[in-house]
Design a protein around this motif. Structure first.
Motif, PDB file in Angstrom:
ATOM      1  N   ILE A 306       0.835  -1.202   0.000  1.00 32.11           N
ATOM      2  CA  ILE A 306       0.000   0.000   0.000  1.00 32.11           C
ATOM      3  C   ILE A 306       0.871   1.254   0.000  1.00 32.11           C
ATOM      4  O   ILE A 306       0.652   2.196  -0.783  1.00 32.11           O
ATOM      5  N   CYS A 307       1.903   1.285   0.841  1.00 35.53           N
ATOM      6  CA  CYS A 307       2.777   2.445   0.883  1.00 35.53           C
ATOM      7  C   CYS A 307       3.557   2.608  -0.414  1.00 35.53           C
ATOM      8  O   CYS A 307       3.797   3.744  -0.869  1.00 35.53           O
ATOM      9  N   ASN A 308       3.953   1.509  -1.024  1.00 41.05           N
ATOM     10  CA  ASN A 308       4.634   1.587  -2.320  1.00 41.05           C
ATOM     11  C   ASN A 308       3.764   2.286  -3.358  1.00 41.05           C
ATOM     12  O   ASN A 308       4.242   3.147  -4.113  1.00 41.05           O
ATOM     13  N   TYR A 309       2.485   1.934  -3.387  1.00 40.72           N
ATOM     14  CA  TYR A 309       1.590   2.537  -4.375  1.00 40.72           C
ATOM     15  C   TYR A 309       1.226   3.970  -3.995  1.00 40.72           C
ATOM     16  O   TYR A 309       1.024   4.823  -4.887  1.00 40.72           O
ATOM     17  N   LEU A 310       1.120   4.278  -2.705  1.00 40.70           N
ATOM     18  CA  LEU A 310       0.859   5.652  -2.301  1.00 40.70           C
ATOM     19  C   LEU A 310       1.995   6.581  -2.743  1.00 40.70           C
ATOM     20  O   LEU A 310       1.764   7.731  -3.128  1.00 40.70           O
ATOM     21  N   GLU A 311       3.232   6.072  -2.705  1.00 37.71           N
ATOM     22  CA  GLU A 311       4.383   6.875  -3.118  1.00 37.71           C
ATOM     23  C   GLU A 311       4.405   7.080  -4.634  1.00 37.71           C
ATOM     24  O   GLU A 311       5.064   7.986  -5.130  1.00 37.71           O
ATOM     25  N   GLY A 312       3.690   6.205  -5.376  1.00 36.08           N
ATOM     26  CA  GLY A 312       3.610   6.365  -6.823  1.00 36.08           C
ATOM     27  C   GLY A 312       4.817   5.802  -7.564  1.00 36.08           C
ATOM     28  O   GLY A 312       5.755   5.304  -7.002  1.00 36.08           O
TER      29      GLY A 312
END
Length: 312
Positions: A306-312
């Motif tokens: 989730i954090c990986n995708y939030l960072e883009g």
């Protein structure tokens, strides 16, 4: 002043969001957590024309440039449903409705990565829309009926019954919700169902339940067992007595799960499948579904994806 890169929209009791907050801290990211139950205790100022929000929380001042937010994690779905209640005082009703409106208006932060965008969440929460898209991508589906009378049901089948939408009730200071339950035609035929529509599906038994968590292209799957067997009925009633065993899905089923979430314009989805007679049946998907218990019980570090995708 703390310059904010990420916003977490949640509830102060939500442990799932805690994992995201801790992971962002480990990565050295600046985030602002806005909890729906604590909103009135914060000082809030939104300068819309200059794309700036300032929030003072517990003595700390957070500065949000709305056009520079990288990601928003959204974990407060039911708060945006209808809030009217005759038991509320006018002050309480005003508080709930207007903070709800503020949450809705945060959707104007459009350039950020949302997990998930509320507009897509509202669309994806509808069970028949889920089933329609699952059917389009060739998932096997249980026979499904929406009704408030059993008069047209096939007589000889066994069924499960569940609410068409999340049914939440207040019992004093506690909240409760409706589980999925097994039933039969004979029971349904003498039940008074006229007050509200319900979902009736053909019972798939014996079965093995699977929880499939999709984050973008990442997928985590577990089968849910009591001992060595699947659970008869709703496994959530036995949550402390079951085990969550990581499992590798067939490639075609994995691809369907990822495609389903993408087709609903989501980055995240918690999918319930049932393995019945060697076929994987789609049951439903929750765009804001829980996953925190899988971190320890199945060693699935979903928060990292989730954090990986939030960072883009």
């Amino acid at each position: 002043m703390n310059k904010v890169e990420f916003i977490l929209l949640s509830d102060s009791y939500d442990f799932t969001t805690d994992y995201i907050a801790i992971e962002l801290e480990k990565r050295g990211k600046n985030y602002l957590r806005i909890d729906r139950d604590l909103l009135s205790s914060d000082d809030f100022f939104w300068d819309f024309n200059n794309k700036r929000i300032k929030i003072r929380k517990g003595g700390k001042l957070f500065n949000v440039q709305t056009d520079q937010i990288n990601g928003v994690y959204y974990r407060a779905p039911t708060y945006l449903r209808e809030t009217f209640s005759r038991s509320n005082t006018p002050e309480k009703q005003l508080q709930k409705s207007q903070w709800m409106a503020l949450f809705r208006n945060l959707m104007c932060i459009e350039d950020a990565v949302w997990i998930n965008n509320p507009t897509s969440t509202f669309h994806a929460e509808n069970k028949l829309i889920q089933l329609k898209i699952a059917d389009q991508i060739d998932f096997d589906l249980p026979e499904t009926f929406i009704l408030n009378s059993a008069s047209e049901l096939p007589i000889n089948d066994e069924y499960i019954i569940k609410s068409l939408d999340t049914a939440i009730f207040s019992f004093g200071d506690q909240e409760g919700f409706v589980y999925t339950n097994k039933t039969s035609y004979s029971e349904l035929s003498v039940s008074n169902l006229s007050h509200a529509p319900v979902v009736i599906q053909k019972d798939l038994s014996p079965k093995i339940d699977l929880r499939v968590t999709v984050v973008g292209q990442d997928l985590y799957a577990v089968k849910i067992l009591k001992g060595d067997d699947g659970v008869d009925g709703d496994w959530r009633k036995l949550k402390d007595d079951v085990s969550f065993v990581p499992v590798r899905l067939p490639v075609d089923v994995k691809e369907k799960c990822i495609k389903l979430v993408r087709s609903l314009n989501l980055l995240y989805g918690a999918i319930d499948l049932v393995l019945y007679k060697k076929k994987y049946y789609f049951i439903e998907v929750n765009p804001t579904g829980e996953w925190a218990w899988l971190v320890d019980s199945a060693n699935q570090h979903i928060y990292k994806s989730i954090c990986n995708y939030l960072e883009g």
